[in-house]
Design an enzyme around this catalytic site. Structure first.
Site: not given
Ligand code: GRF
Length: 207
Positions: A16, A18, A69, A94-95, A111, A113
């Protein structure tokens, strides 16, 4: 005059960082938005602790507790709606998001990436770029559609791949850029400056 803040719901499976950058940018007044709920598919996600440290409601939903789901996503959707979420931000979720969750938030789900899309979609974008021998890597914020890492691109930052980079050092420099790019893109949306036109995202420059 106080303007209404854009209500954000963050979906995160992991550490987390981000999420943290979004919370911090909102609290600092750099983004006209508020994280109103954090939802995870992992009970022990550090993202949930980060949310609770800021008194933000945080919930986890275990896929295995649901028959399908569809039911799993319906429960998450209810949680987002109950908290008044207007924009859903995937931050290390992650899904693959299915129809149940996506359709009610069409054009209102984004999102981040860790690669310069359309290069290196899927898992471990940074590692893919490094292994491929790319000279430039980076990160992308994009709208979510029904294909993986595919929707219209809102913003990208390029990160040079250095001769002596390892996957870890590259990943770290990309992550630093993610933490700036994600709040910046959310602010553009909060300011109403972002318009989707087919595959293209138009960003108005008016202040
Ligand atoms: C980040 O690199 C994001 O781009 C990817 O997963 C990672 C998540 O990192 N989708 P965090 O959980 O925000 O630390």
């Amino acid at each position: 005059m106080t303007t209404k803040k854009l209500q954000l719901g963050i979906l995160a499976s992991g550490s987390g960082t981000n999420l943290q950058s979004i919370i911090d940018a909102c609290e600092a007044g750099n983004v006209d938005a508020q994280v109103c709920v954090v939802v995870s598919d992992k009970e022990d996600a550090k993202a949930l602790d980060r949310a609770r440290n800021h008194n933000i409601p945080a919930f986890s939903f275990n896929r295995k507790s649901f028959e399908s789901k569809k039911d799993f996503e319906a429960a998450m959707l209810k949680c987002l709606k109950d908290h008044g979420v207007e924009l859903v931000c995937l931050a290390g979720y992650m899904r693959i998001v299915g129809k149940t969750l996506l359709e009610p938030y069409t054009d209102n789900m984004i999102n981040i990436h860790p690669a310069l899309l359309p290069a290196f979609p899927g898992l471990d974008g940074q590692r893919q770029a490094w292994e491929y021998g790319a000279k430039v890597a980076g990160c992308t914020v994009h709208y979510v559609d029904d294909k993986m890492d595919n929707g219209p691109i809102i913003g990208q930052v390029a990160v040079e791949v250095k001769e002596d980079d390892t996957v870890d050092t590259l990943q770290k420099r990309i992550l630093e850029q993610e933490h700036k790019l994600y709040p910046r893109c959310i602010q553009l949306i909060a300011q109403g400056k972002v318009k989707i036109e087919g595959r293209r995202v138009k960003i108005s420059s008016s202040s």
